[in-house]
Scaffold this motif. Structure first.
Motif: not given
Length: 320
Positions: A180-192
């Motif tokens: 929803r908020r443009g220009g913000a960062n995004v964190r992608v986390q992988v859990r195994a």
């Protein structure tokens, strides 16, 4: 009676006080609410007499002069003692410009060093108070952002198991989700959590469904353990993450291509995507910038005081 006193180009305006008005405590004297620190003591000798005085004074007269200072108020308390007399005076530090305005035709000596009672131009207390106020504001703003905006989970999805063959890529696509908020960062986390004795490599892409814009990333997780020389060991982490900066708002799908090595083949994993992730780096940089102000003020103030006390009978260490 008043005295205008000059020393190394620094001026003090003094008047007599009752010797009993101050009390001595060790190396300090208290006058009213102020406590004066001892600065110097020495023999003062009259070399020449010019003008009119209200007491009998002769060339060659010697008294013991004891000076105490209260630099915060620019005050100097002087006590003079001879075999026949005990007197005291209270002086106020005068800036050179004040004396120059009073005597415009006089050639005043240039000031050198720091005057004994010269007020420190750096208000160290104000600098640190300002730092504390700004620090509270910084922490409060970080907490507010974290509570109301930060770490919004936009996707939490299970993927896998990975391909049944080692080194074979396995591609999956998530359901649509909103950023929803443009220009913000995004964190992608992988859990195994079930990963053991293997390496999991995840190549991903954020695909904007309307524009087709693609943002790629790579995340890896690995975990190995064993026993060597009778001692257990382990290395790696069963989860990994990456941070993507300035992702536009929109509807996205997550494309995941995973590949397992060793015993990571067939291990399921979870992907969590968060928007507006606070970074401790920015808080740390802001804290350092805030700290520079009082740090420089402290250096200036301590340097000034070091120069002052270098002219006294007491080493700077005793005053610091």
């Amino acid at each position: 009676y008043r005295w205008l006193i000059e020393s190394d180009g620094h001026w003090t305006y003094a008047h007599p006080i009752q010797p009993s008005a101050s009390s001595k405590r060790g190396t300090k004297r208290r006058l009213g609410a102020r406590e004066f620190k001892h600065f110097t003591i020495g023999a003062a000798r009259v070399d020449a007499v010019i003008g009119e005085f209200y007491w009998q004074v002769r060339a060659g007269d010697v008294v013991v002069a004891d000076d105490y200072v209260h630099p915060a108020s620019g005050a100097m308390l002087s006590v003079e003692e001879s075999p026949l007399e005990f007197s005291a005076s209270l002086g106020e530090y005068l800036p050179r410009t004040v004396v120059a305005d009073a005597f415009p035709d006089a050639r005043l000596p240039k000031a050198t060093g720091v005057g004994a009672a010269q007020p420190n131009p750096t208000d160290l207390g104000a600098a640190w108070r300002t730092f504390l106020v700004l620090l509270v504001g910084l922490v409060a703003s970080c907490v507010a952002v974290r509570v109301h905006h930060a770490n919004e989970v936009v996707l939490r999805s299970q993927f896998g198991p990975t391909a049944t063959k080692a080194n074979e890529e396995f591609v999956q696509i998530s359901d649509p989700f909103q950023i929803r908020r443009g220009g913000a960062n995004v964190r992608v986390q992988v859990r195994a959590p079930g990963l053991s004795q293997g390496y999991l490599d995840v190549l991903g892409a954020l695909v904007e469904t309307e524009t087709g814009q693609v943002t790629t990333f790579k995340v890896a997780a690995q975990h190995y353990s064993g026993v060597s020389g009778g001692e257990s060991w382990s290395e790696g982490n069963r989860k990994g993450s990456t941070l993507i900066g300035r992702v536009p708002a929109g509807t996205y799908k997550l494309r995941v291509a995973s590949r397992g090595y060793d015993r990571a083949v067939g291990v399921p994993f979870e992907v969590v995507v968060k928007s507006q992730v606070p970074r401790g780096l920015w808080f740390g940089l802001a804290l350092v910038l805030l700290f520079l102000g009082p740090l420089f003020s402290s250096i200036r103030a301590l340097t000034f005081e070091s120069q002052r006390w270098s002219n006294s009978d007491h080493p700077w260490s005793s005053e610091s």
